[in-house]
Motif scaffolding. Structure first.
Motif, mmCIF file in Angstrom:
data_model
loop_
_atom_site.group_PDB
_atom_site.id
_atom_site.type_symbol
_atom_site.label_atom_id
_atom_site.label_comp_id
_atom_site.label_asym_id
_atom_site.label_seq_id
_atom_site.Cartn_x
_atom_site.Cartn_y
_atom_site.Cartn_z
ATOM 1 N N ASN A 147 1.392 -0.081 -35.352
ATOM 2 C CA ASN A 147 0.484 0.719 -34.531
ATOM 3 C C ASN A 147 -0.573 -0.206 -33.927
ATOM 4 N N PHE A 148 -0.907 0.025 -32.673
ATOM 5 C CA PHE A 148 -1.942 -0.763 -32.017
ATOM 6 C C PHE A 148 -2.949 0.176 -31.351
ATOM 7 N N PRO A 149 -4.235 0.067 -31.696
ATOM 8 C CA PRO A 149 -5.242 0.792 -30.911
ATOM 9 C C PRO A 149 -5.279 0.221 -29.491
ATOM 10 N N VAL A 150 -5.524 1.075 -28.535
ATOM 11 C CA VAL A 150 -5.583 0.658 -27.126
ATOM 12 C C VAL A 150 -7.043 0.716 -26.680
ATOM 13 N N LEU A 151 -7.511 -0.403 -26.113
ATOM 14 C CA LEU A 151 -8.913 -0.512 -25.710
ATOM 15 C C LEU A 151 -9.028 -0.556 -24.191
ATOM 16 N N GLU A 152 -10.149 -0.039 -23.728
ATOM 17 C CA GLU A 152 -10.506 -0.118 -22.311
ATOM 18 C C GLU A 152 -12.011 -0.322 -22.239
ATOM 19 N N ASN A 153 -12.416 -1.458 -21.698
ATOM 20 C CA ASN A 153 -13.840 -1.820 -21.664
ATOM 21 C C ASN A 153 -14.460 -1.827 -23.061
ATOM 22 N N GLY A 154 -13.661 -2.290 -24.039
ATOM 23 C CA GLY A 154 -14.168 -2.404 -25.401
ATOM 24 C C GLY A 154 -14.203 -1.110 -26.184
ATOM 25 N N LYS A 155 -13.727 -0.013 -25.632
ATOM 26 C CA LYS A 155 -13.755 1.284 -26.296
ATOM 27 C C LYS A 155 -12.337 1.783 -26.548
ATOM 28 N N VAL A 156 -12.166 2.521 -27.651
ATOM 29 C CA VAL A 156 -10.853 3.054 -28.010
ATOM 30 C C VAL A 156 -10.521 4.225 -27.095
ATOM 31 N N VAL A 157 -9.405 4.108 -26.384
ATOM 32 C CA VAL A 157 -8.983 5.194 -25.489
ATOM 33 C C VAL A 157 -7.639 5.774 -25.901
ATOM 34 N N GLY A 158 -6.945 5.108 -26.850
ATOM 35 C CA GLY A 158 -5.649 5.626 -27.254
ATOM 36 C C GLY A 158 -5.047 4.787 -28.362
ATOM 37 N N ILE A 159 -3.818 5.127 -28.729
ATOM 38 C CA ILE A 159 -3.085 4.364 -29.737
ATOM 39 C C ILE A 159 -1.613 4.382 -29.348
ATOM 40 N N ILE A 160 -0.929 3.271 -29.594
ATOM 41 C CA ILE A 160 0.484 3.165 -29.259
ATOM 42 C C ILE A 160 1.243 2.753 -30.503
ATOM 43 N N THR A 161 2.414 3.340 -30.727
ATOM 44 C CA THR A 161 3.209 3.093 -31.926
ATOM 45 C C THR A 161 4.596 2.589 -31.540
ATOM 46 N N GLN A 162 5.304 2.113 -32.547
ATOM 47 C CA GLN A 162 6.685 1.686 -32.313
ATOM 48 C C GLN A 162 7.535 2.839 -31.803
ATOM 49 N N LYS A 163 7.244 4.047 -32.289
ATOM 50 C CA LYS A 163 8.013 5.211 -31.856
ATOM 51 C C LYS A 163 7.855 5.441 -30.352
ATOM 52 N N ASP A 164 6.636 5.201 -29.843
ATOM 53 C CA ASP A 164 6.435 5.350 -28.396
ATOM 54 C C ASP A 164 7.330 4.395 -27.627
ATOM 55 N N LEU A 165 7.450 3.161 -28.100
ATOM 56 C CA LEU A 165 8.293 2.178 -27.415
ATOM 57 C C LEU A 165 9.767 2.534 -27.525
ATOM 58 N N ILE A 166 10.161 3.060 -28.689
ATOM 59 C CA ILE A 166 11.563 3.466 -28.862
ATOM 60 C C ILE A 166 11.908 4.604 -27.905
ATOM 61 N N ASP A 167 10.954 5.548 -27.742
ATOM 62 C CA ASP A 167 11.187 6.660 -26.815
ATOM 63 C C ASP A 167 11.334 6.152 -25.387
ATOM 64 N N ILE A 168 10.513 5.156 -25.010
ATOM 65 C CA ILE A 168 10.619 4.579 -23.670
ATOM 66 C C ILE A 168 11.994 3.935 -23.467
ATOM 67 N N ALA A 169 12.458 3.198 -24.510
ATOM 68 C CA ALA A 169 13.761 2.528 -24.417
ATOM 69 C C ALA A 169 14.896 3.539 -24.313
ATOM 70 N N SER A 170 14.796 4.628 -25.088
ATOM 71 C CA SER A 170 15.865 5.637 -25.068
ATOM 72 C C SER A 170 15.935 6.356 -23.726
ATOM 73 N N GLN A 171 14.779 6.473 -23.039
ATOM 74 C CA GLN A 171 14.747 7.130 -21.736
ATOM 75 C C GLN A 171 15.053 6.164 -20.597
#
Length: 863
Positions: free
Chosen positions: A481-505
């Motif tokens: 899991n990786f927190p996603v930053l924008e201008n030093g602030k947390v705006v989201g989180i991305i996981t391995q599952k998100d990447l797997i879903d992108i690959a499957s699509q």
């Protein structure tokens, strides 16, 4: 219709099999079985006792009573020694040990042997009680049930405690006391499931005991409420005296039991059957010489409670029973000690009540006898609440409530002032088992916060990063899991599952992370308790949580962090989770001009390795344009405050002066300080925080004998908690730095080791570096891309020879050691990370094996 009925039945069965509901079903069954076992024990003992008394009237008592005691003792001892040695004694202390997670047997075999042997001992006239056997039998049956129906260890403990409470409740016909005894003495837990199972089991066991014992649930027909029990204000001083005497005599009783056990173990070299048989013989002789009323142990207490006795009878009962109980229990006879304490308490109370009658003229000896039972019970077992309730439930007399409370508390306070341990704690310690009360998981999780456990350094991704770049980041990290930053602030989180879903699509990899991330992720504050963190993780089915102040990321906490904290508590390695001790105190400090881009901390402790460690520090500082911070820690006892403790600093000054001279020679800015602290790790961590340290360079002895530690107590703590890179160095006798071996495994630690190597190799005029990679799977063409990149990087930065060696082997440590031996290496640099290699480092295999088996210097890099 049939299918629908089957579905409904399956749903009902699943509902019943939920952990809490199933626990209550098991508690009902445990109460039923424990109650029946207690009734069987009680009725067989009563029958055997009545037969023994009846025979003593028809035949010479001086022959019959000793003979029955001898035969019954030998049979009971043989049964215990042959089939279940764990069934000797009361059994209460063994149950307490099992509930404290001490590995001790507790099963159906022990329950059956305890039932039969206790019947033989008690039926033979030995002055012990049946409550100890019923508690151990109930707990053993509960444990056996939990073995037949596998449950979690915590669930099993609660069922065992419920079985023990049911056994006590059935023995005394006191269900409330059974529950309180579990809470106050055995499990010391008041959680809902513990109370629920204990209440159910104790209630059902008491119902069974009354239905098959007295054949009625109505107690009025027993005439237990005695009309002559009274309580007046002017009697309070006598109740206080009774409490004090009971407290003192309870301590003497506990020590007497231990002395008797010691004599039997160290002086009398006899087998268990003969020890119990001889005690039965002695008991029979003593009872035969006394009035006939002493032949029935159960009736002896009733005589004192009803008032059909005088002070001489009470004094003889107290003296004789006190001696016989101690001698009998010391032999290892299976029997309890709580019922005998009631007899002793009744006799003591009767004596005090008789004295009060002579002084005040108020007839109340029976009241004092009742109250004395609770006082002695409380002093011996250190359970004042249970003592009050158990006597009240036995008598159902509200006139006794206030005097019971007075004497129980006074007796408890007096006994605790002398010795805080209960009789069962003393018995366990006599067996070499020391139980310390540990905080419950809930208590521990409520005490610690996210800031105490979180990882302050977090790998993050930018919201504008492409998906392909995110995939690359995941491939180079062990995080999922990786927190996603924008201008030093947390705006989201991305996981391995998100990447797997992108690959499957089969979506384009040019998309940004912002498009596939989970926006507005669930976060917690640094002050949130671990209990709340765990609740959030479970509620949202998460594996990690970003820790934020506002929207600023300050750390991340995972389930693994919480599990590690709990594991350290269970293994006794609690220095990282216990409340922090007093902070360290700086007694000496020097500062140089702050001209560097970062700071390198060198804790110095051993003069033999200090100079080599400083040479490495200077080389790194010169390469990275760092300042050096030298630290010397002076340890003081935890009982003393560091800021108020005078210390001798002469040796520390000498060590720091050597460091200053070396740094000045290389023109490196150096700061020094001497800290007084309770332990080295805390002093290092405080320095890291206060001085904004970027890298810690520490000496390392190479092995550790501390259980549960990978490197050592100090090093493990620094590695886990320091928010910076850590380099460990274990030196050999040669202190040569010409031939270097660098095992590679990819990942951040390996990259850090490569970056560090050019600085370290400056210690040699012409270094020779061998970069090796171990392949554990037989591949025809191993992927040497990592080796090639590493070699090219080093060749550009190192003035020496750089070679690459791919190695095929099953064991990484053995392969590294073999390479080091073949190359005659002077230094091995370990920057292991990722997957199997990282797991081996965490478990201590690689550094332990290499440092122990190799004769060269070992450097461990941990980022």
């Amino acid at each position: 219709m049939l299918v629908r009925g089957k579905i409904l039945w399956l749903r009902l069965w699943r509902q019943l099999l939920r952990p809490k509901r199933f626990a209550f079903l098991e508690a009902c069954l445990i109460g039923l079985v424990s109650g029946l076992a207690a009734v069987l024990l009680g009725q067989t003992v009563d029958w055997a006792g009545a037969w023994r008394v009846r025979v003593s009237y028809h035949w010479p008592a001086y022959l019959v009573l000793p003979g029955i005691g001898l035969v019954g003792g030998i049979l009971a001892g043989w049964l215990v020694e042959r089939f279940a040695p764990e069934a000797s004694g009361s059994g209460m202390s063994e149950v307490k040990a099992v509930l404290a997670r001490v590995p001790m047997p507790l099963n159906l075999r022990i329950a059956l042997v305890k039932l039969v042997s206790a019947t033989l001992v008690l039926g033979s006239g030995m002055p012990l009680g049946r409550e100890g056997p019923t508690v151990q039998i109930g707990a053993a049956l509960a444990n056996q049930l939990s073995n037949w129906v596998p449950t979690s260890p915590e669930h099993r403990r609660q069922l065992i405690a419920a079985g023990a409470g049911a056994g006590l409740a059935a023995a005394f016909n006191a269900p409330i006391a059974g529950v309180l005894f579990v809470v106050e003495e055995l499990l010391q837990d008041v959680s809902g499931i513990t109370l629920g199972t204990a209440i159910l089991a104790s209630f059902i066991a008491s119902v069974i005991s009354r239905l098959y014992g007295s054949h009625s649930l109505d107690l009025n027909h027993l005439n237990l409420v005695l009309p002559d029990t009274t309580f007046f204000a002017q009697e309070i001083p006598f109740y206080l005296i009774l409490g004090v005497l009971a407290g003192l005599l309870g301590i003497v009783f506990n020590q007497g039991v231990l002395a008797s056990l010691a004599i039997n173990r160290r002086v009398l070299n006899l087998s268990l059957p003969w020890r119990i048989g001889i005690v039965g013989l002695v008991t029979g002789v003593a009872i035969a010489l006394l009035p006939v009323t002493f032949r029935n142990n159960a009736g002896l207490r009733e005589i004192l409670l009803v008032g059909n006795a005088d002070w001489v009878f009470a004094a003889i009962a107290l003296l004789v029973q006190f001696t016989l109980i101690i001698v009998t229990y010391g032999s290892g006879a299976p029997g309890g000690l709580l019922v005998p304490t009631l007899v002793l308490g009744a006799a003591l109370g009767y004596l005090v009540g008789t004295a009060q009658e002579h002084l005040l003229g108020m007839s109340a000896a029976t009241t004092y006898a009742h109250v004395g039972m609770a006082a002695f019970f409380s002093a011996v077992s250190k359970v004042p609440i249970t003592a009050v309730i158990i006597v009240f439930e036995m008598t159902t007399d509200f006139n006794l409530v206030l005097p019971l409370m007075i004497v129980s508390v006074v007796a408890y306070l007096v006994a605790e002032k002398i010795d805080k341990r209960s009789l069962y704690d003393l018995l366990l310690e006599w067996k070499g088992i020391h139980i310390t009360k540990e905080p419950t998981t809930e208590g521990l999780l409520a005490q610690l916060t996210a800031a105490d456990v979180m990882q302050p350094r977090v790998e993050t991704l930018s919201s504008q990063m492409s998906v392909d770049e995110a995939v690359q980041a995941f491939s180079q990290s062990h995080h999922r899991n990786f927190p996603v930053l924008e201008n030093g602030k947390v705006v989201g989180i991305i996981t391995q599952k998100d990447l797997i879903d992108i690959a499957s699509q089969q979506l384009s990899g040019d998309r940004t992370v912002r498009e596939i991330m989970t926006p507005e992720p669930v976060t917690v504050s640094p002050t949130a308790t671990l209990a709340y963190v765990l609740h959030i993780l479970n509620r949202y089915h998460l594996s990690c949580l970003p820790v934020t102040e506002g929207r600023k990321l300050v750390g991340i906490i995972t389930r693994s962090d919480i599990i590690r904290t709990e594991a350290e508590r269970l293994s006794g390695n609690t220095e990282q989770i216990e409340p922090k001790s007093a902070p360290s105190y700086v007694v000496y400090q020097t500062h140089a001009p702050a001209t560097g881009k970062g700071r390198l901390l060198v804790p110095l402790s051993h003069p033999q390795t200090a100079e080599t460690l400083l040479q490495m520090a200077v080389a790194i500082a010169k390469d990275r344009n760092y300042e050096i911070e030298c630290l010397q820690v002076i340890i003081v006892p935890s009982s003393r405050v560091p800021s108020e403790t005078p210390v001798e600093t002469t040796k520390s000054h000498h060590l720091l002066q050597r460091a200053t001279l070396l740094a000045e020679k290389w023109r490196i800015p150096i700061h020094t300080q001497i800290r007084v602290a309770h332990n080295v790790a805390e002093a290092i961590l405080e320095t890291v925080k206060e001085r904004h340290i970027d890298l810690v360079l520490m000496g390392w002895k190479g092995t550790t004998s501390t259980p549960g530690r990978v490197f050592s107590r100090v090093v493990d703590t620094v590695i886990r908690q320091a928010p910076c890179d850590v380099v460990l160095a274990k030196f050999d006798d040669k202190r040569a730095f010409d031939r270097w071996l660098l095992p590679m495994a990819g990942g951040p630690n390996s990259r850090q080791a490569i970056k560090l190597l050019p600085a370290l190799t400056s210690l040699s005029t012409f270094p020779q570096i061998n970069v090796c990679q171990v392949f554990q799977s037989p591949e025809s063409l191993p992927d040497t891309t990592l080796l090639d990149k590493s070699v090219r990087f080093l060749q550009r930065r190192v003035k020496g020879k750089v070679t690459a060696t791919p190695v095929l082997a099953d064991s990484v440590p053995e392969a590294v050691l073999q390479c080091a031996e073949q190359e005659n290496s002077d230094v091995i640099v370990l920057g292991a990370s990722r997957e199997s290699l990282l797991q081996q480092v965490i478990q201590g295999n690689i550094p332990e094996n290499i440092s122990r088996k190799s004769n060269c210097t070992v450097i461990m890099v941990k980022t």
